[in-house]
Design an enzyme around this catalytic site. Structure first.
Site, short mmCIF file in Angstrom:
data_model
loop_
_atom_site.label_atom_id
_atom_site.label_comp_id
_atom_site.label_asym_id
_atom_site.label_seq_id
_atom_site.Cartn_x
_atom_site.Cartn_y
_atom_site.Cartn_z
N HIS A 108 -21.25 -21.70 -87.38
CA HIS A 108 -21.81 -22.58 -86.37
C HIS A 108 -23.26 -22.24 -86.04
O HIS A 108 -23.99 -23.09 -85.53
CB HIS A 108 -20.94 -22.55 -85.11
N HIS A 270 -11.43 -22.49 -94.21
CA HIS A 270 -10.13 -22.63 -93.57
C HIS A 270 -9.06 -21.76 -94.21
O HIS A 270 -7.88 -21.85 -93.84
CB HIS A 270 -9.72 -24.10 -93.56
#
EC number: 1.11.1.21
Length: 749
Positions: A108, A270
């Site tokens: 992020h 993920h």
């Protein structure tokens, strides 16, 4: 990496006791209004004043590269590895490992990068500041950064927050069994928030940034205000994997990723960790910037249960993708294709997906209770990789070829966390991979002897006697160097890519004229290089800049001033094979006020686009002003248009632009024939004297720019104008020379 966008954060309220600050709300209402508030159409010059050097506590002499190079990087890595598995009571680690949290933090930090203006990314460590520190998508990353504080405190100035935020995620992957391809330091810290256009919305989690065709407005990359990429539940919360794939392709493309890199990043990212949605978002307090002062920079205080651990609420989604959340595996792709997925809701109310097969309900370990098991989950955006035909083909290939997947993810991850750093010459540390990648915009090394002062003087003479005009030489040098972007350090004169596709064909560069100039300069280059017996050479990249310098020296001499424009050789010439054409297309100037060029497809005004261009070049208000004035009298407009050429002696470097612009002998009117053009008439005779654009006239209309223009229009400012123009010119010409420090010129009149 994706977080939900339901009204999870809508209940945030200010957490400051009114008994402590009884007049707080009233004080907010009485806050002084800015000039921009009173006059919204006023040209905003603030981008040219940030960051403010006085905000930096390290001082002007601080050299971060020297500090980082003295750092024991291996010791930092070992400390990070120890931190990963040392769970803290105030924020317990999922599965006893903070690795997945740090990966999300790094992603992020870097994932805000966008290709159209080079803004965003990990450089500067802006995740520490508003608005990023309080974006809904960054919920609970305040805890991740606070976990890192003891390490930052230990190593101090030797490693920036910007580097540490990225290194932590890289080390996390390594510690959980994934082999990365390396890490480069060199990201310097910012010390204040800067204003960036993150979108037009006035509320978090809104999406009002699409054009009439449904595409994101440029330069934006994220689809929703406050998210890094896309809504993980699907566009506007609609769980449609194919529609989600369209949004993913658009937003990942705008962060410089192709389809293969996109699949690798999602499937690889993920493979680790889980999402958090133990309950509704109504239990969450305000984000850090709105939280009470006693929270000391923490936000999203959770009143559900213990407020942490098993009761954590972050995105509202809940669950892990794989059976090995803290160990690298290919289980994400296995689960994606081996199960049929059915829609369900998390405890927090978010739409997600679980296997149709009930036998999968106990595959995944609980993050805190070893006696509990769960089904794996997928998000709507995960299923996009299964149902989009292009993504699916790539994902299946990765599933069948695990080593290929590992390599693709390693490369995509490295690109993600380094894309905003610019060329490899800025990379620091012992972990920098040796491989040169095309997205790094490589240039060849200097493997020859550079020209000396006598050679430079000789070459300038040949250039000035070649038949090329001052205008042509200045325009070519400017077109080459002014592609530089101080946001992601791309572009610039090094590489001489102005002679390659796509730059050679950009309308702003007057392709036919450019081809003529380059042909002449290449002839001078070849003749010089072929005549050398000692391995000495001049690159075309250097010769282009030298040509502009020589033209400016001649133009100043014609004005009565002897000045040497500083020149530092050392640029080399890239090849077409070193140049990703599609990647460079985003550097094309759709407006360049310095050349009075404006493409009407822009959604900002010409003066606003001038400020944007100057901001990307890291220019100050005076530097922008003096460069425009100089470029006009040097007759350097695109297409040889005469707008703003306020002089009867074009090609001579003087302050005529400012003198004539500010003269009250001229009355300005909008042209009745051409939109966006203004005509200046002699007040006494009514005779048409000049034509101009709004970029020209803004220096007389805007009060702050007029003040600077007046400084250059005074009778005693002629030498200062030339001095300042040359210094600003050299700053642009050397903006991409990270190996040198620009020198200032000395003038003799």
């Amino acid at each position: 990496m994706f977080k939900r966008t339901i009204p999870l954060f809508a209940a945030f309220t200010l957490a400051i006791s009114p008994s402590v600050f009884p007049n707080y709300a009233h004080a907010q209402e009485d806050k002084p209004k800015t000039n921009q508030y009173w006059w919204p159409k006023m040209l905003d010059l603030s981008p040219l004043r940030q960051p403010n050097a006085t905000s930096n506590p390290m001082g002007e002499k601080f050299n971060y590269a020297e500090e980082f190079n003295s750092l024991d990087l291996n010791a930092v890595i070992e400390d990070l590895k120890k931190l990963m598995t040392t769970s803290q009571d105030w924020w317990p680690a999922d599965y006893g490992n903070y690795g997945p949290l740090f990966i999300r933090m790094s992603w992020h930090a870097a994932g805000t990068y966008r290709i159209y203006d080079g803004r965003g990314g990990a450089n500067g460590g802006f995740q520490r500041f508003a608005p990023q520190n309080s974006w809904p998508d960054n919920a609970n990353l305040d805890k991740a950064r606070r976990l890192l504080w003891p390490i930052k405190q230990k190593y101090g100035r030797k490693i920036s927050w910007a580097d540490l935020l990225v290194l932590a995620g890289n080390v996390a992957m390594e510690s959980m069994g994934f082999k990365t391809i390396g890490f480069a330091g060199g990201r310097e810290d910012a010390w204040e928030a800067i204003n960036i256009n993150w979108g037009p919305e006035g509320k978090w989690l809104e999406s009002k940034r699409q054009d009439k065709d449904g595409k994101l407005e440029k330069p934006l990359a994220a689809t929703v205000m406050g998210l890094i990429y896309v809504n993980p539940e699907g566009p506007n919360g609609v769980p449609d994997p194919l529609a989600a794939a369209e949004k993913i392709r658009e937003t990942f493309g705008r962060m410089a990723m192709n389809d293969e890199e996109t699949v690798a990043l999602i499937a690889g990212g993920h493979a680790f960790g889980k999402t958090h949605g133990a309950a509704s978002g109504k239990y969450l307090g305000p984000a850090p910037e709105a939280a009470g002062i006693e929270e000391q920079g923490f936000g999203w205080k959770n009143s559900y249960g213990s407020g942490k651990g098993k009761d954590t609420i972050t995105s509202g989604l809940e669950g892990a993708w794989t059976v090995t959340p803290t160990h690298w595996s290919h289980n994400y792709l296995q689960n994606l294709f081996n199960f049929n997925w059915v829609k369900t809701k998390s405890p927090g109310g978010a739409i997600q997906w679980v296997p149709e097969n009930s036998n999968a309900s106990s595959m995944v370990p609980d993050a805190f209770d070893p006696s509990k098991r769960h089904a794996p989950v997928m998000l709507t955006t995960d299923l996009a990789l299964k149902f989009d035909p292009v993504y699916s083909k790539i994902a299946k290939r990765f599933l069948d070829n695990p080593k290929e997947f590992d390599d693709a993810f390693a490369r995509a991850w490295f690109k993600l966390i380094h894309r905003d750093m610019g060329p490899r010459s800025r990379y620091l540390g012992s972990l920098v991979p040796k491989e040169v990648m095309i997205w790094q915009d490589p240039v060849p090394p200097v493997d020859y002897k550079l020209v000396d002062a006598n050679d430079i003087a000789n070459l300038k003479g040949k250039i000035l006697n070649s038949g090329l005009t001052t205008s042509e030489l200045v325009k070519t040098a400017w077109a080459s160097a002014s592609t530089f972007r101080g946001t992601d350090m791309r572009g610039g004169a090094n590489g001489a890519r102005i002679r390659l596709a796509p730059q050679k064909d950009w309308p702003a560069n007057d392709p036919q004229e450019l081809a003529k100039v380059l042909k002449t300069l290449e002839s001078i280059q070849n003749n010089f290089n072929n005549a050398q017996a000692d391995g000495k050479k001049i690159s075309l990249a250097d010769l282009i800049v030298l040509g502009g310098n020589a033209a400016i020296e001649q133009a100043a001499k014609q004005a009565g001033y002897d000045i040497i424009v500083p020149f530092m050789p050392g640029r080399t010439d890239a090849t077409q094979g070193m140049t990703d054409v599609k990647s460079f297309e985003v550097l094309e100037p759709k407006a360049d006020g310095f050349r009075n060029y404006f493409d009407k497809s822009n959604n900002m005004s010409p003066p606003e686009m001038l400020v944007e261009k100057a901001s990307l070049l890291k220019l100050s208000v005076p530097e922008m002003t003096v460069l425009v004035g100089g470029m006009r009298v040097l007759n350097a407009n695109t297409g040889q248009n005469q707008y703003g050429v306020f002089t009867d002696k074009p090609g001579i470097l003087n302050n005529d632009f400012f003198v004539n612009l500010l003269s009250m002998s001229t009355e300005w009117k909008k042209s009745s024939e051409t939109e966006g053009i203004y005509e200046g008439y002699d007040r006494k005779t009514g005779k048409l004297k000049w034509k101009a654009t709004s970029v020209d006239l803004i220096f007389g209309a805007n009060s702050e720019l007029r003040a600077v223009a007046e400084a250059y229009a005074t009778d005693d400012a002629k030498d200062k104008f030339i001095q300042d123009f040359v210094n600003a010119w050299v700053k642009v010409m050397t903006a991409d020379r990270f190996d040198i420090k620009a020198a200032n010129a000395n003038i003799n009149s």
